[in-house]
Write a protein that holds these residues in place. Sequence first.
Motif, PDB file in Angstrom:
ATOM      1  N   VAL A  41       0.835  -1.201   0.000  1.00  0.00           N
ATOM      2  CA  VAL A  41       0.000   0.000   0.000  1.00  0.00           C
ATOM      3  C   VAL A  41       0.871   1.252   0.000  1.00  0.00           C
ATOM      4  CG1 VAL A  41      -1.682   1.339   1.330  1.00  0.00           C
ATOM      5  CG2 VAL A  41      -1.956  -1.139   1.096  1.00  0.00           C
ATOM      6  N   ALA A  42       1.896   1.264   0.842  1.00  0.00           N
ATOM      7  CA  ALA A  42       2.771   2.436   0.922  1.00  0.00           C
ATOM      8  C   ALA A  42       3.422   2.732  -0.421  1.00  0.00           C
ATOM      9  CB  ALA A  42       3.835   2.215   1.996  1.00  0.00           C
ATOM     10  N   ARG A  43       3.879   1.692  -1.100  1.00  0.00           N
ATOM     11  CA  ARG A  43       4.530   1.907  -2.397  1.00  0.00           C
ATOM     12  C   ARG A  43       3.513   2.371  -3.449  1.00  0.00           C
ATOM     13  NH1 ARG A  43       7.066  -3.011  -1.031  1.00  0.00           N
ATOM     14  NH2 ARG A  43       5.787  -4.079  -2.585  1.00  0.00           N
ATOM     15  N   ALA A  44       2.278   1.865  -3.350  1.00  0.00           N
ATOM     16  CA  ALA A  44       1.240   2.308  -4.292  1.00  0.00           C
ATOM     17  C   ALA A  44       0.927   3.786  -4.092  1.00  0.00           C
ATOM     18  CB  ALA A  44      -0.023   1.460  -4.112  1.00  0.00           C
ATOM     19  N   VAL A  45       0.832   4.216  -2.843  1.00  0.00           N
ATOM     20  CA  VAL A  45       0.559   5.623  -2.563  1.00  0.00           C
ATOM     21  C   VAL A  45       1.753   6.492  -2.970  1.00  0.00           C
ATOM     22  CG1 VAL A  45       0.056   7.306  -0.734  1.00  0.00           C
ATOM     23  CG2 VAL A  45      -1.048   5.057  -0.692  1.00  0.00           C
ATOM     24  N   ARG A  46       2.964   5.966  -2.776  1.00  0.00           N
ATOM     25  CA  ARG A  46       4.174   6.752  -3.053  1.00  0.00           C
ATOM     26  C   ARG A  46       4.297   7.123  -4.524  1.00  0.00           C
ATOM     27  NH1 ARG A  46       6.934  10.024  -3.828  1.00  0.00           N
ATOM     28  NH2 ARG A  46       9.064  10.526  -3.121  1.00  0.00           N
ATOM     29  N   ARG A  47       3.624   6.406  -5.397  1.00  0.00           N
ATOM     30  CA  ARG A  47       3.614   6.783  -6.808  1.00  0.00           C
ATOM     31  C   ARG A  47       3.010   8.165  -7.018  1.00  0.00           C
ATOM     32  NH1 ARG A  47       0.206   2.500  -9.781  1.00  0.00           N
ATOM     33  NH2 ARG A  47       0.643   3.905 -11.537  1.00  0.00           N
ATOM     34  N   PHE A  48       2.207   8.603  -6.067  1.00  0.00           N
ATOM     35  CA  PHE A  48       1.448   9.842  -6.236  1.00  0.00           C
ATOM     36  C   PHE A  48       1.831  10.943  -5.256  1.00  0.00           C
ATOM     37  CE2 PHE A  48      -1.184   6.180  -7.426  1.00  0.00           C
ATOM     38  CZ  PHE A  48      -1.389   6.463  -8.772  1.00  0.00           C
ATOM     39  N   GLU A  49       2.405  10.597  -4.109  1.00  0.00           N
ATOM     40  CA  GLU A  49       2.737  11.611  -3.112  1.00  0.00           C
ATOM     41  C   GLU A  49       3.709  11.028  -2.087  1.00  0.00           C
ATOM     42  OE1 GLU A  49      -0.807  11.675   0.074  1.00  0.00           O
ATOM     43  OE2 GLU A  49      -1.515  11.845  -1.996  1.00  0.00           O
ATOM     44  N   PRO A  50       4.389  11.883  -1.308  1.00  0.00           N
ATOM     45  CA  PRO A  50       5.298  11.387  -0.276  1.00  0.00           C
ATOM     46  C   PRO A  50       4.550  10.589   0.791  1.00  0.00           C
ATOM     47  CG  PRO A  50       5.723  13.708  -0.740  1.00  0.00           C
ATOM     48  CD  PRO A  50       4.438  13.359  -1.434  1.00  0.00           C
ATOM     49  N   VAL A  51       5.267   9.627   1.376  1.00  0.00           N
ATOM     50  CA  VAL A  51       4.707   8.781   2.437  1.00  0.00           C
ATOM     51  C   VAL A  51       5.694   8.757   3.603  1.00  0.00           C
ATOM     52  CG1 VAL A  51       3.996   6.445   3.093  1.00  0.00           C
ATOM     53  CG2 VAL A  51       3.463   7.314   0.806  1.00  0.00           C
ATOM     54  N   THR A  52       5.172   8.943   4.814  1.00  0.00           N
ATOM     55  CA  THR A  52       5.968   8.760   6.024  1.00  0.00           C
ATOM     56  C   THR A  52       5.404   7.586   6.809  1.00  0.00           C
ATOM     57  OG1 THR A  52       6.565  11.094   6.208  1.00  0.00           O
ATOM     58  CG2 THR A  52       6.747   9.767   8.199  1.00  0.00           C
ATOM     59  N   MET A  53       6.272   6.637   7.147  1.00  0.00           N
ATOM     60  CA  MET A  53       5.898   5.468   7.927  1.00  0.00           C
ATOM     61  C   MET A  53       6.426   5.627   9.351  1.00  0.00           C
ATOM     62  SD  MET A  53       4.288   2.451   7.627  1.00  0.00           S
ATOM     63  CE  MET A  53       4.378   2.015   5.876  1.00  0.00           C
ATOM     64  N   VAL A  54       5.530   5.586  10.327  1.00  0.00           N
ATOM     65  CA  VAL A  54       5.935   5.571  11.735  1.00  0.00           C
ATOM     66  C   VAL A  54       6.237   4.128  12.111  1.00  0.00           C
ATOM     67  CG1 VAL A  54       5.281   6.126  14.107  1.00  0.00           C
ATOM     68  CG2 VAL A  54       4.508   7.595  12.218  1.00  0.00           C
ATOM     69  N   VAL A  55       7.430   3.898  12.639  1.00  0.00           N
ATOM     70  CA  VAL A  55       7.919   2.551  12.922  1.00  0.00           C
ATOM     71  C   VAL A  55       8.378   2.488  14.375  1.00  0.00           C
ATOM     72  CG1 VAL A  55       9.649   0.820  12.286  1.00  0.00           C
ATOM     73  CG2 VAL A  55       8.656   2.291  10.517  1.00  0.00           C
ATOM     74  N   SER A  56       8.058   1.414  15.063  1.00  0.00           N
ATOM     75  CA  SER A  56       8.523   1.252  16.438  1.00  0.00           C
ATOM     76  C   SER A  56      10.045   1.175  16.472  1.00  0.00           C
ATOM     77  CB  SER A  56       7.928  -0.014  17.061  1.00  0.00           C
ATOM     78  OG  SER A  56       6.546   0.138  17.302  1.00  0.00           O
ATOM     79  N   PRO A  57      10.677   1.682  17.530  1.00  0.00           N
ATOM     80  CA  PRO A  57      12.134   1.619  17.646  1.00  0.00           C
ATOM     81  C   PRO A  57      12.646   0.191  17.482  1.00  0.00           C
ATOM     82  CG  PRO A  57      11.240   3.067  19.335  1.00  0.00           C
ATOM     83  CD  PRO A  57      10.065   2.414  18.662  1.00  0.00           C
ATOM     84  N   GLY A  58      13.703   0.064  16.713  1.00  0.00           N
ATOM     85  CA  GLY A  58      14.314  -1.235  16.495  1.00  0.00           C
ATOM     86  C   GLY A  58      13.786  -1.983  15.282  1.00  0.00           C
ATOM     87  N   GLN A  59      12.737  -1.437  14.619  1.00  0.00           N
ATOM     88  CA  GLN A  59      12.142  -2.123  13.482  1.00  0.00           C
ATOM     89  C   GLN A  59      12.383  -1.408  12.151  1.00  0.00           C
ATOM     90  OE1 GLN A  59       7.990  -2.944  14.308  1.00  0.00           O
ATOM     91  NE2 GLN A  59       8.442  -3.648  16.383  1.00  0.00           N
ATOM     92  N   ALA A  60      13.197  -0.359  12.186  1.00  0.00           N
ATOM     93  CA  ALA A  60      13.374   0.455  10.986  1.00  0.00           C
ATOM     94  C   ALA A  60      14.104  -0.303   9.879  1.00  0.00           C
ATOM     95  CB  ALA A  60      14.124   1.743  11.326  1.00  0.00           C
ATOM     96  N   GLY A  61      15.072  -1.147  10.256  1.00  0.00           N
ATOM     97  CA  GLY A  61      15.827  -1.871   9.239  1.00  0.00           C
ATOM     98  C   GLY A  61      14.959  -2.802   8.426  1.00  0.00           C
ATOM     99  N   GLY A  62      14.125  -3.580   9.100  1.00  0.00           N
ATOM    100  CA  GLY A  62      13.217  -4.479   8.400  1.00  0.00           C
ATOM    101  C   GLY A  62      12.198  -3.730   7.581  1.00  0.00           C
TER     102      GLY A  62
END
Length: 339
Positions: A41-62
């Motif tokens: 979903v994030a990649r589909a939306v990113r085709r049209f506008e910027p996307v920011t994903m809030v991620v719990s600490p320690g999960q950013a790499g995955g």
Amino acid sequence: MTFRMPPEWAPHERTWMAWPGPNATFTGDDLAESRRAWASVARAVRRFEPVTMVVSPGQAGGARALLGPDIDIVQRELDDAWMRDIGPTFVTDGTQLAAVDWVFNGWGAQEWASWEHDAKIARLVADLVGVPSHSSPLVNEGGGIHVDGDGTVLLTETVQLGPERNPGWTKEEVETEIHAKLGTTRAIWLKRGLTADYPPHGYGTLGHVDIVAAFAGPGVIVAHSQPDPAHPDHELCKENVEMLKSQKDARGRRIEVVEVPAPTVVREEDGAWVDYSYINHYVCNGGVVLCAFDDPRDEIAAGIFRSLYPGRTVTLVDARTIFAGGGGIHCITQQQPRV
């Protein structure tokens, strides 16, 4: 000047999402599948506008490995991953942006939910954007409201008036608070949501409107239709359509209702009813991201939305994994309007 919530089809600055982490909703293989679905979903939306994903600490790499390089990541503590509901509702007075911070209590303090961190996300996102927060005493979620930007808001009685969220509030008190925060003047109430959105059917919201009906333009509402008479939502949907057709919006326009038939699948493998719905879509800059279910009616729904949004690209994204967690594409996205 009064702050108001723009309609979803107004220009966006960006989309906000939240990354699934291990909890009661997402475990084991389900967590891995959910992360892939959220990333799609994030990649589909990113085709049209910027996307920011809030991620719990320690999960950013995955998260980065699945999201790719062009989606922004910020780390904040999360309980769950439904940004429509836990995030802020952005409003504007035409020159500046602000955020409504509803009270969040785990969709009516449901036994499977936790919300210690999610109850703070709306304010944290507002701080990241650099805009003020308008706190509300109303227990509410973004999936429980839908606006036309012209003064009309859709609500359901089992959400805002349910004892699980706002015991003791009258319909008039809810409307007063909603109108004050969203800049609306007229509320259209549906009695309830879809059957599978309530116990004992799993991770439901107790009746969010954004899976049942949504504005698709001034005076136009798309409404979920269940053609199968064996499904308990069949009669409910007929009643909703007839009720909506009888309504006028805040500008006095008679509502035009566009029915969108549900997918042909009506039960899960274990026999439970599904609430698969195309209504839970997301409108972004130049595009519409639409739930798909590997179903013959996917393309029928896509055709309806292409006619409703000429000039926008309709993208189908498999949403079955998202629905297994209790929501759809609209539930995991939250627009930040452009000012």
